[in-house]
Design an enzyme around this catalytic site. Structure first.
Site, PDB file in Angstrom:
ATOM      1  CD  GLU A  37      31.446  -4.320  29.217  1.00 58.05           C
ATOM      2  OE1 GLU A  37      31.772  -4.225  30.413  1.00 58.05           O
ATOM      3  OE2 GLU A  37      30.880  -5.310  28.720  1.00 58.05           O
ATOM      4  NE  ARG A  80      34.122   2.296  40.684  1.00 57.15           N
ATOM      5  CZ  ARG A  80      33.597   2.007  39.479  1.00 57.15           C
ATOM      6  NH1 ARG A  80      32.427   2.475  39.119  1.00 57.15           N
ATOM      7  NH2 ARG A  80      34.220   1.214  38.645  1.00 57.15           N
ATOM      8  CE  LYS A 128      29.122   0.791  32.347  1.00 58.18           C
ATOM      9  NZ  LYS A 128      29.955   0.729  31.140  1.00 58.18           N
TER      10      LYS A 128
HETATM   11  P1  ATP Z   1      30.786  -1.847  34.753  1.00 55.90           P
HETATM   12  O1  ATP Z   1      30.050  -1.996  36.040  1.00 55.90           O
HETATM   13  O2  ATP Z   1      29.961  -2.160  33.563  1.00 55.90           O
HETATM   14  O3  ATP Z   1      32.191  -2.392  34.717  1.00 55.90           O
HETATM   15  P2  ATP Z   1      32.049   0.699  34.851  1.00 55.90           P
HETATM   16  O4  ATP Z   1      31.377   1.789  35.605  1.00 55.90           O
HETATM   17  O5  ATP Z   1      33.331   0.161  35.319  1.00 55.90           O
HETATM   18  O6  ATP Z   1      30.924  -0.325  34.668  1.00 55.90           O
HETATM   19  P3  ATP Z   1      33.248   1.157  32.270  1.00 55.90           P
HETATM   20  O7  ATP Z   1      32.547   1.359  30.990  1.00 55.90           O
HETATM   21  O8  ATP Z   1      34.107  -0.023  32.418  1.00 55.90           O
HETATM   22  O9  ATP Z   1      32.151   1.177  33.374  1.00 55.90           O
HETATM   23  O10 ATP Z   1      34.021   2.473  32.680  1.00 55.90           O
HETATM   24  C1  ATP Z   1      34.848   3.204  31.812  1.00 55.90           C
HETATM   25  C2  ATP Z   1      35.843   3.983  32.602  1.00 55.90           C
HETATM   26  O11 ATP Z   1      35.182   4.862  33.490  1.00 55.90           O
HETATM   27  C3  ATP Z   1      36.704   3.074  33.447  1.00 55.90           C
HETATM   28  O12 ATP Z   1      38.043   3.495  33.317  1.00 55.90           O
HETATM   29  C4  ATP Z   1      36.183   3.268  34.829  1.00 55.90           C
HETATM   30  O13 ATP Z   1      37.194   3.082  35.768  1.00 55.90           O
HETATM   31  C5  ATP Z   1      35.677   4.691  34.797  1.00 55.90           C
HETATM   32  N1  ATP Z   1      34.584   4.859  35.762  1.00 55.90           N
HETATM   33  C6  ATP Z   1      33.459   4.142  35.840  1.00 55.90           C
HETATM   34  N2  ATP Z   1      32.709   4.530  36.886  1.00 55.90           N
HETATM   35  C7  ATP Z   1      33.383   5.542  37.489  1.00 55.90           C
HETATM   36  C8  ATP Z   1      33.135   6.369  38.636  1.00 55.90           C
HETATM   37  N3  ATP Z   1      32.041   6.228  39.376  1.00 55.90           N
HETATM   38  N4  ATP Z   1      34.065   7.293  38.944  1.00 55.90           N
HETATM   39  C9  ATP Z   1      35.165   7.445  38.195  1.00 55.90           C
HETATM   40  N5  ATP Z   1      35.454   6.709  37.129  1.00 55.90           N
HETATM   41  C10 ATP Z   1      34.584   5.756  36.765  1.00 55.90           C
END
Ligand code: ATP
Ligand code: MG
Length: 568
Positions: free
Chosen positions: A40, A271, A281
């Protein structure tokens, strides 16, 4: 065991690869593989995203397939093109290319709207007028069914009319929403009439003012995967409970349609969590907005751009992602592993240079005043092909203030009165005397050198206990060097109930040293050039650096406890 081998074989045997192999064996999706990375655009990417990027693009590479980059841009309130641009830059910098153009969930808004209408017509969606608070209050608990909305049983005509008027901008934000009509008693809370669309009167970074209703992430993500023909939608564990909802939406949409060639399969993994690190974020944004860090790319940030500015390489981050591996259960990784990876990479690649961070003058009293000698020095003892360079040597030098002491304790093998040390790539010197100022600070150290100890001379191999780095006072360049410590003092800064994560900020996480003295070969450095400063650590030229005012960031210490652990 060789570390790299373990990591590589792990990558192919982790459970996601096993599942994909099974799907291929069963000839699912006509044996096609297509993955995606779906950020996002509401912030910069961080090291956690790097794990997801390496996984998704890594799968594509392994199966000789492709990976899409899709921005899940359903919330114009938080999203921005600045983030889109930074994300594209970071993915490329990590060494990955996506298939075709970058894609956007917002490109599917028309299709999603049509599908919402289809659900309304099928009696599977309704326009609700409850407030967000009322909906939350009526949601029930995991053990207690929720309450049905009084607007749940509107007629199809009424729903279609209201939904269209929502789209046409007749209502204010929050006045109405579209909800799926599923089951307020479902054990899975996500199935209790989830919200599909909300009204947001705000311009979108791509669709401008075309829409004032925006689909929820949950009503977008699965369909976007489906539209793109994604075969394996790899996401983090928190989406496991959303999976039945994504399937439900897709089932409704496909009602009455021919069976599609590709039906996306979602697979969840844990994650990445790192100790001493914030990965949300929203919280990283808060650090930026409150000026606690200098920006998203502050070298203390766990963002890709911060790590890049700090001196991390794409190779080191990819190595880290491999070593962390893929698991089904959450675990916390030691940030020392990340540091180990960059050290491994820089050890092989970086030129060893002489920089004195905290200088004190050293005068060789038996060396001619106007003389300069050029001393040959090895660029990288790990890699002879990196060659040698010449260092100017003269009567007045700088050494580290810590490398001299008036009263040496036991085990101090550096310089002290009447002691000898070797100046790296030059002579053995002996301290004769020193000068102090009125406050007792040492201002000059006076030594004599032994001409016979230079390389090529009879006593060049003579051993002394200490070897010091140095620069020639007449030839050196002044630099600023920024030293970093971890940003948070607590292992899990956002893991404390009732205590704000900012309470754990380290007030000494940045130390700026000015008047550092660098050897002249560093005159033409460019931002992001990387070096090992002899005996001090790995350093990287900062993006603030100017030709006449060099600025370096400390990337990481030389020493590490992790490599010992890994090699045991
Ligand atoms: P938000 O809190 O804004 O939802 P988010 O960390 O989920 O943040 P996204 O932009 O939705 O951010 O993440 C993009 C992709 O990265 C998603 O598929 C998410 O699952 C993956 N991702 C985000 N954070 C992690 C992490 N700490 N470890 C592994 N994958 C991650
Ligand atoms: Mg997310």
């Amino acid at each position: 065991m060789e570390l790299k081998e373990t990591a590589a074989s792990e990558a192919k045997t982790n459970f996601i690869y096993q599942e994909i192999d099974k799907d291929l064996l069963e000839n699912k999706n006509e044996s096609k593989i297509l993955t995606r990375f779906p950020p996002e655009p509401n912030g910069y990417l961080h090291i956690g995203h790097a794990k997801a990027i390496c996984l998704n693009f890594g799968i594509a590479k392994h199966y000789n397939a492709a990976c899409n980059l899709r921005f899940d841009d359903t919330n114009p309130v938080k999203e921005d093109v600045e983030y889109v641009d930074s994300i594209k830059e970071d993915v490329r910098w990590l060494g990955f290319n996506w298939q075709g153009d970058d894609k956007y969930a917002s490109d599917y808004f028309d299709q999603l709207y049509e599908w919402a209408v289809k659900l309304i017509k099928a009696g599977k969606a309704y326009v609700d007028e409850l407030t967000a608070e009322e909906i939350a209050a009526q949601k029930g608990t995991p053990t207690e069914a929720g309450v049905e909305s009084p607007y749940r049983n509107r007629t199809e005509e009424e729903n279609l009319n209201l939904f269209e008027r929502m789209k046409n901008g007749e209502f204010k934000d929050g006045e109405k929403i579209l909800r799926a009509k599923i089951d307020m008693g479902a054990p899975n809370m996500h199935m209790r009439d989830p919200i599909m669309y909300r009204i947001i009167h705000k311009s979108h970074h791509r669709t401008g003012d075309k829409w004032c209703i925006y689909p929820m992430y949950d009503f977008t993500h699965g369909q976007s995967d489906f539209i793109e023909g994604i075969t394996h939608s790899i996401c983090t564990l928190e989406f496991e409970v959303h999976r039945p909802l994504y399937d439900w939406y897709l089932d409704q949409i496909l009602e009455g349609e021919p069976t599609p060639k590709v039906r996306t399969r979602q697979i969840e993994f844990a994650r990445l969590k790192l100790n001493y690190t914030i990965m949300s974020k929203r919280k990283l944004l808060e650090l930026v907005q409150k000026g606690i860090v200098s920006g998203w790319d502050d070298p203390r940030m766990p963002t890709i751009s911060g790590l890049r500015r700090r001196g991390y390489t794409p190779e080191s981050i990819r190595m880290f992602a491999e070593k962390v591996g893929i698991a089904k259960r959450d675990n916390v990784i030691d940030v020392a592993l990340l540091e180990y990876c960059i050290r491994e990479d820089l050890n092989k690649k970086s030129v060893r240079v002489n920089v004195v961070l905290n200088p004190v003058k050293l005068i060789i009293i038996n060396y001619p005043e106007d003389k300069t000698e050029m001393m040959e020095t090895i660029n990288n003892p790990e890699d002879e092909s990196m060659g040698t360079r010449m260092l100017p040597f003269s009567r007045e030098l700088y050494i580290e203030r810590d490398d001299f002491t008036e009263n040496p304790p036991k085990n101090f093998f550096r310089l002290a009165p009447d002691r000898e040390v070797r100046l790296k790539s030059a002579y053995i010197i002996k301290c004769e005397s020193f000068i102090k100022d009125s406050e007792g600070n040492i201002t000059e150290i006076h030594c004599i050198y032994d001409e016979q100890t230079r390389s090529g001379m009879p006593q060049s191999d003579r051993k002394v206990k200490g070897t010091l780095h140095w620069v020639s006072a007449r030839h050196c360049i002044d630099a600023e060097v920024r030293l970093y410590d971890r940003l948070f003092m607590d292992e899990e800064p956002d893991g404390h109930k009732d205590i704000d994560f900012k309470e754990f900020l380290n007030s000494d996480s940045l130390k700026i040293l000015t008047g550092c003295k660098m050897e002249p070969s560093l005159a033409d450095v460019k931002p992001l050039d990387k070096f090992q400063f002899q005996r001090l650590g790995y350093f990287c030229v900062d993006t603030d650096s100017m030709p006449n005012k060099p600025v370096f960031n400390k990337t990481v210490e030389l020493k590490d406890s992790w490599s010992k652990m890994m090699k045991k």
